[in-house]
Design an enzyme around this catalytic site. Structure first.
Site, PDB file in Angstrom:
ATOM      1  N   ASP A   8      70.857   7.126 -66.892  1.00  0.00           N
ATOM      2  CA  ASP A   8      71.467   7.577 -68.142  1.00  0.00           C
ATOM      3  C   ASP A   8      72.968   7.293 -68.081  1.00  0.00           C
ATOM      4  O   ASP A   8      73.445   6.565 -67.191  1.00  0.00           O
ATOM      5  CB  ASP A   8      71.127   9.046 -68.443  1.00  0.00           C
ATOM      6  CG  ASP A   8      71.818  10.028 -67.502  1.00  0.00           C
ATOM      7  OD1 ASP A   8      72.585   9.592 -66.608  1.00  0.00           O
ATOM      8  OD2 ASP A   8      71.585  11.238 -67.653  1.00  0.00           O
ATOM      9  N   CYS A  65      70.216   9.658 -62.619  1.00  0.00           N
ATOM     10  CA  CYS A  65      70.900  10.397 -63.694  1.00  0.00           C
ATOM     11  C   CYS A  65      71.961  11.256 -63.005  1.00  0.00           C
ATOM     12  O   CYS A  65      72.379  10.929 -61.891  1.00  0.00           O
ATOM     13  CB  CYS A  65      69.920  11.197 -64.553  1.00  0.00           C
ATOM     14  SG  CYS A  65      69.019  12.520 -63.721  1.00  0.00           S
ATOM     15  N   THR A  67      71.835  14.293 -61.707  1.00  0.00           N
ATOM     16  CA  THR A  67      71.303  14.902 -60.480  1.00  0.00           C
ATOM     17  C   THR A  67      70.127  14.127 -59.879  1.00  0.00           C
ATOM     18  O   THR A  67      69.732  14.392 -58.751  1.00  0.00           O
ATOM     19  CB  THR A  67      70.775  16.322 -60.786  1.00  0.00           C
ATOM     20  OG1 THR A  67      69.762  16.194 -61.806  1.00  0.00           O
ATOM     21  CG2 THR A  67      71.876  17.242 -61.269  1.00  0.00           C
ATOM     22  N   HIS A  98      55.209   8.970 -46.111  1.00  0.00           N
ATOM     23  CA  HIS A  98      54.205  10.037 -46.190  1.00  0.00           C
ATOM     24  C   HIS A  98      53.653  10.254 -47.594  1.00  0.00           C
ATOM     25  O   HIS A  98      52.470  10.531 -47.752  1.00  0.00           O
ATOM     26  CB  HIS A  98      54.799  11.366 -45.687  1.00  0.00           C
ATOM     27  CG  HIS A  98      55.029  11.366 -44.212  1.00  0.00           C
ATOM     28  ND1 HIS A  98      55.291  12.518 -43.504  1.00  0.00           N
ATOM     29  CD2 HIS A  98      55.049  10.367 -43.286  1.00  0.00           C
ATOM     30  CE1 HIS A  98      55.457  12.226 -42.217  1.00  0.00           C
ATOM     31  NE2 HIS A  98      55.324  10.922 -42.064  1.00  0.00           N
ATOM     32  N   HIS A 133      47.991  10.732 -44.455  1.00  0.00           N
ATOM     33  CA  HIS A 133      48.845  10.832 -45.641  1.00  0.00           C
ATOM     34  C   HIS A 133      48.126  10.326 -46.886  1.00  0.00           C
ATOM     35  O   HIS A 133      48.378  10.803 -47.986  1.00  0.00           O
ATOM     36  CB  HIS A 133      50.147  10.060 -45.422  1.00  0.00           C
ATOM     37  CG  HIS A 133      50.902  10.525 -44.213  1.00  0.00           C
ATOM     38  ND1 HIS A 133      51.381  11.813 -44.097  1.00  0.00           N
ATOM     39  CD2 HIS A 133      51.210   9.896 -43.061  1.00  0.00           C
ATOM     40  CE1 HIS A 133      51.974  11.945 -42.921  1.00  0.00           C
ATOM     41  NE2 HIS A 133      51.883  10.803 -42.266  1.00  0.00           N
TER      42      HIS A 133
HETATM   43  C1  RB5 Z   1      73.476  14.782 -68.297  1.00  0.00           C
HETATM   44  O1  RB5 Z   1      74.536  15.614 -68.579  1.00  0.00           O
HETATM   45  C2  RB5 Z   1      72.610  15.397 -67.210  1.00  0.00           C
HETATM   46  O2  RB5 Z   1      71.962  16.523 -67.696  1.00  0.00           O
HETATM   47  C3  RB5 Z   1      71.598  14.384 -66.701  1.00  0.00           C
HETATM   48  O3  RB5 Z   1      72.262  13.248 -66.243  1.00  0.00           O
HETATM   49  C4  RB5 Z   1      70.737  14.827 -65.527  1.00  0.00           C
HETATM   50  O4  RB5 Z   1      71.502  15.332 -64.491  1.00  0.00           O
HETATM   51  C5  RB5 Z   1      69.585  15.682 -65.836  1.00  0.00           C
HETATM   52  O5  RB5 Z   1      68.773  16.034 -64.962  1.00  0.00           O
END
Ligand code: RB5
Length: 147
Positions: A8, A65, A67, A98, A133
């Site tokens: 993203d 993204c 996180t 695994h 596995h």
């Molecule tokens: C975007 O602000 C953020 O929510 C997205 O990149 C991601 O971390 C969502 O899981």
């Protein structure tokens, strides 16, 4: 080997860096976007990466993204996808060996560029070990099938 990559708006620069990193190692990289810093919705890209891998168009995927969590959740909604969020290389290797993970996900707001390279390298250099596995991965597929 063909790698689907997607992200993203939080991860455009990191995606470009990892794409170059992989191409330098001889991988063919299919970039599924996003290409700009304009706010974009990670589920769209998680779905695209998931479909590219599940259909066999690409062998494995890289999803980024903020996180790594949202985009992996979206990718995991595609049948046959096992997307794993990893913030360090040990888990990235183990999830291939695994869990037979077919998409590696991480967060552009979580890991450094150097760590992202290590995570992707460990993931791609590892192989699924099968054996005990395989039975467990098959159990995951059964859950998917039955629900
Ligand atoms: C975007 O602000 C953020 O929510 C997205 O990149 C991601 O971390 C969502 O899981």
């Amino acid at each position: 080997m063909k790698i689907a990559i997607g992200n993203d708006h939080t991860a455009v620069e990191l995606k470009k860096h990892i794409t170059k990193h992989l191409e330098a190692k001889g991988y063919t990289v299919v970039d599924l976007g996003a290409d700009t810093d304009e706010p974009s919705d990670y589920p769209l890209f998680g779905e695209k990466i998931g479909k590219a891998v599940a259909s066999g168009e690409c062998d494995l995927g890289v999803a980024i993204c903020g996180t790594g969590i949202g985009i992996s959740l979206a990718a995991n909604k595609i049948k046959g996808i096992r997307a794993a969020v990893c913030s360090e290389p040990y888990s990235a290797r183990l999830t291939r060996q695994h869990n037979n993970a077919n998409i590696i996900a991480f967060g552009a707001r979580v890991v450094t560029t150097e760590m992202a390279e290590k995570i992707v390298d460990e993931f791609l250099n590892a192989e699924f070990e099968g054996g005990r596995h395989q039975r467990r991965v098959d159990m995951i597929s059964e859950i998917e099938k039955n629900n």
